[in-house]
Design a protein around this motif. Structure first.
Motif, PDB file in Angstrom:
ATOM      1  N   CYS A   1      32.562  50.347  35.655  1.00  0.00           N
ATOM      2  CA  CYS A   1      33.393  49.832  34.469  1.00  0.00           C
ATOM      3  C   CYS A   1      34.731  50.030  34.353  1.00  0.00           C
ATOM      4  CB  CYS A   1      32.681  50.771  32.800  1.00  0.00           C
ATOM      5  SG  CYS A   1      31.251  50.589  32.516  1.00  0.00           S
ATOM      6  N   GLY A   2      35.485  51.086  35.162  1.00  0.00           N
ATOM      7  CA  GLY A   2      36.585  51.180  35.213  1.00  0.00           C
ATOM      8  C   GLY A   2      37.459  50.177  36.250  1.00  0.00           C
ATOM      9  N   VAL A   3      36.609  49.760  37.374  1.00  0.00           N
ATOM     10  CA  VAL A   3      37.011  48.828  38.228  1.00  0.00           C
ATOM     11  C   VAL A   3      37.227  47.408  37.608  1.00  0.00           C
ATOM     12  CG1 VAL A   3      36.213  47.727  40.328  1.00  0.00           C
ATOM     13  CG2 VAL A   3      36.518  50.246  40.346  1.00  0.00           C
ATOM     14  N   ALA A   4      36.034  47.361  36.880  1.00  0.00           N
ATOM     15  CA  ALA A   4      35.940  45.989  36.261  1.00  0.00           C
ATOM     16  C   ALA A   4      36.878  45.646  35.214  1.00  0.00           C
ATOM     17  CB  ALA A   4      34.538  45.732  35.463  1.00  0.00           C
ATOM     18  N   ARG A   5      37.331  46.876  34.501  1.00  0.00           N
ATOM     19  CA  ARG A   5      38.562  46.672  33.326  1.00  0.00           C
ATOM     20  C   ARG A   5      39.648  46.548  34.151  1.00  0.00           C
ATOM     21  NH1 ARG A   5      37.174  50.943  31.045  1.00  0.00           N
ATOM     22  NH2 ARG A   5      38.572  52.284  32.247  1.00  0.00           N
ATOM     23  N   HIS A   6      39.922  47.364  35.075  1.00  0.00           N
ATOM     24  CA  HIS A   6      41.280  47.170  35.572  1.00  0.00           C
ATOM     25  C   HIS A   6      41.330  45.797  36.332  1.00  0.00           C
ATOM     26  CE1 HIS A   6      44.439  47.870  38.994  1.00  0.00           C
ATOM     27  NE2 HIS A   6      44.647  48.683  38.091  1.00  0.00           N
ATOM     28  N   ALA A   7      40.423  45.331  37.011  1.00  0.00           N
ATOM     29  CA  ALA A   7      40.297  43.879  37.498  1.00  0.00           C
ATOM     30  C   ALA A   7      40.814  43.084  36.595  1.00  0.00           C
ATOM     31  CB  ALA A   7      38.997  43.578  38.414  1.00  0.00           C
ATOM     32  N   TRP A   8      40.145  43.087  35.196  1.00  0.00           N
ATOM     33  CA  TRP A   8      40.260  42.194  34.255  1.00  0.00           C
ATOM     34  C   TRP A   8      41.733  42.170  33.917  1.00  0.00           C
ATOM     35  CZ3 TRP A   8      37.190  38.649  31.159  1.00  0.00           C
ATOM     36  CH2 TRP A   8      37.996  38.294  29.702  1.00  0.00           C
ATOM     37  N   ASN A   9      42.071  43.491  33.506  1.00  0.00           N
ATOM     38  CA  ASN A   9      43.449  43.479  32.991  1.00  0.00           C
ATOM     39  C   ASN A   9      44.493  43.164  33.916  1.00  0.00           C
ATOM     40  OD1 ASN A   9      42.586  44.427  30.594  1.00  0.00           O
ATOM     41  ND2 ASN A   9      42.626  46.777  31.052  1.00  0.00           N
ATOM     42  N   TRP A  10      44.549  43.460  35.238  1.00  0.00           N
ATOM     43  CA  TRP A  10      45.248  42.712  36.131  1.00  0.00           C
ATOM     44  C   TRP A  10      45.347  41.359  36.299  1.00  0.00           C
ATOM     45  CZ3 TRP A  10      44.314  39.785  40.469  1.00  0.00           C
ATOM     46  CH2 TRP A  10      45.591  39.717  41.388  1.00  0.00           C
ATOM     47  N   GLY A  11      44.127  40.747  36.397  1.00  0.00           N
ATOM     48  CA  GLY A  11      43.913  39.453  36.381  1.00  0.00           C
ATOM     49  C   GLY A  11      44.603  38.809  35.094  1.00  0.00           C
ATOM     50  N   LEU A  12      44.378  39.235  33.945  1.00  0.00           N
ATOM     51  CA  LEU A  12      44.763  38.575  32.752  1.00  0.00           C
ATOM     52  C   LEU A  12      46.511  39.092  32.642  1.00  0.00           C
ATOM     53  CD1 LEU A  12      44.600  37.660  30.057  1.00  0.00           C
ATOM     54  CD2 LEU A  12      43.884  39.871  29.024  1.00  0.00           C
ATOM     55  N   TRP A  13      46.982  39.958  33.021  1.00  0.00           N
ATOM     56  CA  TRP A  13      48.667  40.282  33.385  1.00  0.00           C
ATOM     57  C   TRP A  13      48.964  38.820  34.132  1.00  0.00           C
ATOM     58  CZ3 TRP A  13      50.976  41.065  38.214  1.00  0.00           C
ATOM     59  CH2 TRP A  13      52.148  41.440  37.783  1.00  0.00           C
ATOM     60  N   LEU A  14      48.484  38.645  35.309  1.00  0.00           N
ATOM     61  CA  LEU A  14      48.903  37.707  36.088  1.00  0.00           C
ATOM     62  C   LEU A  14      48.912  36.424  35.685  1.00  0.00           C
ATOM     63  CD1 LEU A  14      49.948  37.287  39.226  1.00  0.00           C
ATOM     64  CD2 LEU A  14      47.588  37.087  39.598  1.00  0.00           C
ATOM     65  N   THR A  15      47.801  36.280  34.965  1.00  0.00           N
ATOM     66  CA  THR A  15      47.600  34.812  34.546  1.00  0.00           C
ATOM     67  C   THR A  15      48.469  34.284  33.498  1.00  0.00           C
ATOM     68  OG1 THR A  15      45.628  35.413  33.337  1.00  0.00           O
ATOM     69  CG2 THR A  15      45.390  34.249  35.347  1.00  0.00           C
ATOM     70  N   LYS A  16      48.774  35.511  32.500  1.00  0.00           N
ATOM     71  CA  LYS A  16      49.684  35.443  31.485  1.00  0.00           C
ATOM     72  C   LYS A  16      51.108  34.999  31.981  1.00  0.00           C
ATOM     73  CE  LYS A  16      47.473  37.455  27.353  1.00  0.00           C
ATOM     74  NZ  LYS A  16      47.692  38.333  26.400  1.00  0.00           N
TER      75      LYS A  16
END
Length: 146
Positions: free
Chosen positions: A24-39
Motif C-alpha cells: 500500500c505504501g509503495v502504491a501510494r508513494h508512486a501515485w503521489n510522486w506521479g501526481l506531483w510530476l504530472t501537475k
C-alpha cells in the motif's frame, strides 16, 4: 463463458499484514510522486505555451520512477514490481477522466485512508485455505460462508 467471483475474509498474521502495508505504501508513494510530476508538467505547459513538455504515459512515468525514485528508495524492492506500475496506470486513467471532464483532478493519497494496491498476475491456490496472490504475498483465508 461465465466469470465467477467470491468474497472472503483474509486471516493475516503480522508478517502478512506488514507485507500488505508495504505494498500500500509503495502504491501510494508512486501515485503521489506521479501526481506531483504530472501537475508540475501541466503548470510548466500553462506558463510556457511555446515550450510545452509532453504529458507522460504510464510507461513514461514508470521509466522515470525506476530511474529517479526507485534507486533512491530501497524499500521499493521489498514489494512486487507491479505495485507501482499499476498505481501509475491508475493515475494515468484518472488524468484521462479529468481531461474528458468526467471526473475532477486527481488528488494526493494519504496514509490510512482507503489504502489499496493492485497486483497483476494469477492467484494460485496453494492448498486448504491458502492462496498466493503474487510471489511476494501468501495469504490464509478464513471461511466466511455462514
Amino acid at each position: 463463458m461465465m466469470l465467477l467471483g467470491f468474497k472472503t475474509e483474509l486471516k493475516l498474521n503480522n508478517q502478512q499484514r506488514t507485507q500488505l502495508a508495504k505494498h500500500c505504501g509503495v502504491a501510494r508513494h508512486a501515485w503521489n510522486w506521479g501526481l506531483w510530476l504530472t501537475k508540475n508538467i501541466l503548470n510548466h505547459n500553462k506558463t510556457n505555451p511555446n515550450e510545452k513538455l509532453k504529458f507522460p504515459t504510464a510507461i513514461d512515468l514508470h521509466k522515470l520512477l525506476v530511474a529517479l525514485v526507485k534507486s533512491e528508495n530501497a524499500w521499493y524492492y521489498e514489494c512486487s514490481k507491479s505495485t507501482p506500475q499499476q498505481a501509475l496506470m491508475a493515475l494515468r486513467e484518472a488524468w484521462k477522466r479529468c481531461f474528458k471532464k468526467t471526473a475532477g483532478v486527481p488528488k494526493f493519497k494519504k496514509k490510512g485512508r482507503r489504502d489499496s494496491f493492485t497486483l497483476e498476475g494469477t492467484v494460485k491456490i496453494l492448498g486448504n485455505h491458502k492462496i498466493q496472490v503474487s510471489s511476494w504475498v501468501h495469504l490464509t483465508l478464513a471461511n466466511t460462508s455462514n
